[in-house]
Write a protein that holds these residues in place. Structure first.
Motif, PDB file in Angstrom:
ATOM      1  N   ALA A  40      -4.490 -58.645  -1.166  1.00  0.00           N
ATOM      2  CA  ALA A  40      -5.896 -58.348  -1.438  1.00  0.00           C
ATOM      3  C   ALA A  40      -6.764 -58.791  -0.272  1.00  0.00           C
ATOM      4  O   ALA A  40      -7.757 -58.153   0.068  1.00  0.00           O
ATOM      5  CB  ALA A  40      -6.349 -59.036  -2.725  1.00  0.00           C
ATOM      6  N   ILE A  43     -10.467 -58.840  -0.531  1.00  0.00           N
ATOM      7  CA  ILE A  43     -10.950 -57.459  -0.392  1.00  0.00           C
ATOM      8  C   ILE A  43     -11.131 -57.129   1.086  1.00  0.00           C
ATOM      9  O   ILE A  43     -12.239 -56.838   1.566  1.00  0.00           O
ATOM     10  CB  ILE A  43     -12.226 -57.176  -1.216  1.00  0.00           C
ATOM     11  N   GLU A 190     -13.469 -48.538  -2.204  1.00  0.00           N
ATOM     12  CA  GLU A 190     -13.744 -48.602  -3.634  1.00  0.00           C
ATOM     13  C   GLU A 190     -13.498 -47.261  -4.312  1.00  0.00           C
ATOM     14  O   GLU A 190     -13.055 -47.195  -5.455  1.00  0.00           O
ATOM     15  CB  GLU A 190     -15.198 -49.045  -3.852  1.00  0.00           C
ATOM     16  N   GLN A 221     -15.039 -51.921   5.534  1.00  0.00           N
ATOM     17  CA  GLN A 221     -13.677 -52.239   5.102  1.00  0.00           C
ATOM     18  C   GLN A 221     -12.615 -51.714   6.067  1.00  0.00           C
ATOM     19  O   GLN A 221     -11.577 -52.343   6.259  1.00  0.00           O
ATOM     20  CB  GLN A 221     -13.416 -51.674   3.699  1.00  0.00           C
ATOM     21  N   LYS A 247     -16.620 -57.714   6.795  1.00  0.00           N
ATOM     22  CA  LYS A 247     -15.326 -58.134   6.251  1.00  0.00           C
ATOM     23  C   LYS A 247     -14.447 -58.778   7.310  1.00  0.00           C
ATOM     24  O   LYS A 247     -14.623 -59.937   7.661  1.00  0.00           O
ATOM     25  CB  LYS A 247     -14.639 -56.961   5.546  1.00  0.00           C
ATOM     26  N   VAL A 360      -5.757 -55.164  -5.435  1.00  0.00           N
ATOM     27  CA  VAL A 360      -7.124 -54.875  -5.859  1.00  0.00           C
ATOM     28  C   VAL A 360      -7.170 -53.482  -6.461  1.00  0.00           C
ATOM     29  O   VAL A 360      -6.578 -52.549  -5.906  1.00  0.00           O
ATOM     30  CB  VAL A 360      -8.118 -54.936  -4.664  1.00  0.00           C
TER      31      VAL A 360
END
Length: 397
Positions: A40, A43, A190, A221, A247, A360
Motif C-alpha cells: 500500500a 497510498i 482512486e 500518485q 506523495k 488498497v
C-alpha cells in the motif's frame, strides 16, 4: 451498562484495527511483533520504503539545524530541489506545497491566471475525466465530478466539465469558448488504476495546441518513478504545461509540487499565490534526499526490472484464478487487479490483510498494488503467494 465515550477524532475514516509501531523497508510491524508486507505504501507515499537510512539521516541532520522560516525569506533547499526537478523534467519553474491537493489547486489557479493575463479572460473552465480523483477540497471534488464524494457539499464549484476517459472525440465536442485547459491523471488511481492510452495523451496535446488550451497532468500518485519513468506522461512523449505531484516526492514527509513551463509560470508574480508551510527547510531536505535515490541512484532501472517481474507474476495469477481476478490495470509499480464478478475488492483487501499483505481498494472493484519502489523480486513473489492463497479461498467459496 455504561455508554462508550465517543472518540475525540472526527469519524472521517473507516480505519482498520491495525496500528503499526515501526517499519523497515517493505515491511510494517505492530507492537506485538506481527509483520506485514506493505503493498500500500501509505497510498503510494513511502516510495523508498520505511525508515530508509538516507531519508532518516536527512531528517535528523536538518532537524538539528532548522525546521521552518516561512517564505518571507530565501530557502536554499527550495532552489536546489527546484533546479533538480526542472533539469529532470519538462518544467522550468516549481512551486512547493504540502500535499497533492494543494499542488492541484496551485495548477488550477495558474490556469485561470494564465488565461486572464495572456490568453482569454473568458476562459476558465477545465475539462476533466470520469473516474478521476484530484483531492478533497471543494474545487478538486468538482474537478473529478464523482457524485459519491460530492454528496452533501452543494453547490458544486463551477468551472469543470467531464468526458469519458480515453475518448478524444468527446473531448473535442466538450470544448467551448470558456474552456481554458484539460486536466488528466495519466494513470487513474482512486478511479480503478486505469492507464490512459498513449495515443489518447498524444491526442490531448494536439487538441490543446489546436484550441489554445493548457494541458495539466495530475501526477500526484503516478509521479516520481512509480511507473518506471520520473513522470508517467513521459511514456507518451508529450510535453505538458503544468504537472502537479506529491506523495512519493517526500517519501512519507508531507510535500507537494506544482511544475510549469516558463510561459505559464509567468502568470504568477509576488502575491499571486502562497503558502505558510510549503517548501520549508525540513521538507526540502527530505525531498532532495528522495531525489538522491530516485534520480542519482539508478532506481528507475530497478523499477522497470521489478515491474516486469510483477507483471509476469500477475499474468500467471490471472490464468490460475479467473474466478477471483478478471484483469490487470495500471503501469509499472502502480498496478491494479480487477476482481471478478461476485468478488468484492474491499472484502479481499481485508482478507489479504489477515494473510499479512497490505493493499488498497480502488473504484471499479479494483485492488491497488502499490509496493515501495525498492521492492525486490523475492518480496513480489511473497505478495503473489498471499494473493494466490486468498484467491483460492474466493474461488472455493
Amino acid at each position: 451498562m455504561t455508554a462508550q465515550k465517543p472518540s475525540s477524532l472526527m469519524q472521517t475514516y473507516a480505519r482498520s484495527e491495525l496500528a503499526f509501531e515501526r517499519g523497515e523497508g517493505a515491511y510494517l510491524f505492530t507492537a506485538d511483533g506481527r509483520r506485514f508486507l506493505d503493498f500500500a505504501s501509505g497510498i503510494a507515499v513511502t516510495a523508498l520504503g520505511h525508515s530508509h537510512p538516507h531519508l532518516v539521516n536527512a531528517l535528523i541532520e536538518q532537524g538539528k539545524k532548522l525546521w521552518h522560516t516561512s517564505n518571507l525569506y530565501q530557502v536554499p533547499g527550495q532552489i536546489k530541489l527546484a533546479e533538480r526537478l526542472t533539469k529532470a523534467t519538462f518544467a522550468d519553474q516549481v512551486f512547493f506545497a504540502n500535499s497533492g491537493v494543494e499542488a492541484i489547486e496551485c495548477g488550477l489557479k495558474l490556469i485561470r491566471k494564465y488565461q486572464d493575463d495572456f490568453g482569454d479572460p473568458a476562459r476558465y473552465r477545465v475539462i476533466g475525466f470520469e473516474g478521476s480523483f484530484h483531492g478533497r477540497t471543494l474545487s478538486t471534488l468538482a474537478a473529478a465530478g464523482n457524485e459519491k464524494y460530492l454528496k452533501g457539499y452543494a453547490p458544486v464549484v463551477d468551472g469543470f466539465d467531464h468526458c469519458a476517459f480515453n475518448n478524444l472525440n468527446e473531448v473535442r465536442a466538450k470544448i467551448g469558448p470558456e474552456t481554458a485547459a484539460i486536466m488528466i491523471e495519466p494513470v487513474q488511481g482512486e478511479g480503478g488504476m486505469r492507464a490512459a492510452d498513449i495515443e489518447f495523451l498524444q491526442g490531448l496535446r494536439k487538441v490543446c495546441d489546436e484550441f489554445g488550451l493548457l494541458l495539466m497532468f495530475d501526477e500526484v500518485q503516478s509521479g516520481v518513478g512509480r511507473t518506471g519513468k520520473f513522470f508517467a506522461h513521459e511514456w507518451a512523449g508529450v510535453t505538458p504545461d503544468i504537472v502537479a505531484t506529491a506523495k512519493g516526492i517526500g517519501g512519507g514527509f508531507p510535500l507537494g509540487a506544482c511544475l510549469a513551463t516558463n510561459k505559464v509560470a509567468a502568470a504568477f508574480g509576488p502575491g499571486a499565490h502562497g503558502t505558510t508551510f510549503g517548501g520549508n527547510p525540513l521538507a526540502m531536505a527530505i525531498g532532495n534526499a528522495v531525489l538522491d535515490i530516485v534520480l542519482d541512484g539508478g532506481l528507475l532501472d530497478h523499477v522497470n526490472k521489478v515491474s516486469a517481474h510483477l507483471d509476469a507474476r500477475i499474468d500467471d495469477l490471472l490464468r490460475r484464478f479467473p474466478g477471483a481476478f478478471e484483469s490487470k490495470r495500471g503501469k509499472g509499480l502502480m498496478r491494479g487487479l480487477k476482481c471478478a464478478s461476485g468478488v468484492v475488492n474491499t472484502e479481499m483487501v481485508e482478507q489479504l490483510r489477515g494473510a499479512g499483505l497490505l493493499t488498497v481498494g480502488a473504484g471499479d472493484n479494483v485492488i491497488r498494488l502499490l509496493p515501495p519502489l525498492i521492492i525486490t523480486a523475492a518480496e513480489i513473489d511473497s505478495a503473489i503467494d498471499m494473493l494466490a492463497a486468498v484467491a483460492a479461498q474466493a474461488k472455493a467459496s
